[in-house]
Design an enzyme around this catalytic site. Structure first.
Site, PDB file in Angstrom:
ATOM      1  CG  HIS A 159      -3.657  -3.240   3.299  1.00  0.00           C
ATOM      2  ND1 HIS A 159      -2.672  -3.163   4.103  1.00  0.00           N
ATOM      3  CD2 HIS A 159      -3.849  -2.589   3.209  1.00  0.00           C
ATOM      4  CE1 HIS A 159      -2.328  -1.456   4.154  1.00  0.00           C
ATOM      5  NE2 HIS A 159      -3.145  -1.170   3.575  1.00  0.00           N
ATOM      6  CB  CYS A 173      -0.714   0.039   1.134  1.00  0.00           C
ATOM      7  SG  CYS A 173      -2.163   0.945   0.780  1.00  0.00           S
TER       8      CYS A 173
END
Length: 313
Positions: free
Chosen positions: A253, A157
């Site tokens: 994630h 991310c």
């Protein structure tokens, strides 16, 4: 209850004591006091459960060194996680903690990075500020040198965005800088948009062929890669890797939650170190067992029927 407004008090139906260390029966007089002064019952006392196996809910324990573990095996691979000032989603690496042949180190200073098999750049609540922190603290030089020496560099991310050439923030969501240069290790550029992406995803990690799953939560939109790292079930793609797949990143994630992919990742690091790959799953990461254990504990220590009556069930 004393510091709540009256309308807030009306929302409170009762109490549960959580993470109690000791003999629960010693609290009986305290429960009576609470009931007499508030008119609300105490529905139970939950004991402190060590090694529950659930991800930490905030960064407090992480910042206090929860992830710092002793090296257990000489035949382990060392992975370094950068402890950024605005780190988020640090639980992405929790599955690696249970692997017997992984030594995970959390690093605050560039001088402490050493010579690990892999460096992970985690998510961040403020990517631009953390990127500038890494630049000013000397992490740029250390990461680039480690990459040249064969260290695997991973970004998740915010960390993925940092690996690219440029991050633009036209709406000044994270900074007034407008644009900042990234590490330049991957051929991507990112724009921080107003709307946040939030979605669960499942797909296949292309270099390994392993199934992966998790969620995306980010403002950043990155340029599409010629060789996408992950292909999702909805035909969308995510992530970028270098030609030799030694530098890679994605927005997903939980990517390390998948047992087969995690073992593939570790075995590749073992090969790089001259160790024989294990080829089988050593530490299944299954949150369902932890949830079941917690649920059993609640049923045993809480007046569940009383809670059901509150819910009119």
């Amino acid at each position: 209850m004393e510091v709540l407004a009256e309308w807030e008090r009306r929302l409170v139906a009762g109490f549960i004591v959580n993470k109690f260390r000791g003999q629960a029966s010693l609290l009986e007089s305290a429960h009576t006091y609470v009931r007499d002064h508030t008119g609300r019952d105490v529905f139970g006392v939950i004991p402190y459960l060590s090694n529950l196996g659930l991800p930490e809910e905030d960064s407090v324990s992480f910042k206090k060194g929860l992830f710092n573990r002793e090296k257990e095996s000489v035949e382990s691979v060392e992975i370094v996680l950068l402890n950024l000032p605005h780190i988020s989603n640090f639980t992405d690496v929790e599955p690696l903690l249970d692997e017997p042949d992984v030594h995970l180190r959390v690093v605050d200073r560039a001088a402490d990075v050493g010579q690990p098999a892999a460096i992970i750049l985690p998510g961040s609540k403020n990517v631009i500020h953390d990127l500038e922190y890494m630049r000013s603290e000397g992490f740029f030089q250390v990461i680039r040198r480690a990459s040249e020496e064969g260290c695997e560099i991973v970004g998740i991310c915010g960390g993925y965005m940092m690996l690219g050439r440029l991050i633009s923030d036209p709406f000044q969501i994270e900074s007034k800088a407008g644009k900042v240069d990234g590490l330049g290790l991957l051929p991507l550029e990112t724009t921080i948009e107003k709307e946040k992406n939030l979605i669960r995803k499942r797909g296949v990690h292309n270099p390994s062929g392993c199934a992966v799953f998790g969620y995306e939560i980010h403002h950043g939109i990155s340029t599409e890669a010629e060789r996408p790292l992950i292909r999702f079930e909805d035909s969308s793609a995510c992530g970028t890797s270098s030609r030799d797949d030694r530098i890679w990143g994605c927005y997903l994630h939980g990517v390390f939650d998948a047992d087969e992919f995690r073992r593939w990742f570790i075995d590749r690091l073992r090969l790089q170190k001259g160790l024989k790959p294990v080829g089988r799953i050593l530490a299944p990461y299954d949150l369902e067992n932890a949830f079941d254990r917690l649920a059993d504990c609640l049923r045993e220590n809480v007046d569940i029927e009383g809670v059901y009556r509150l819910l009119s069930l």
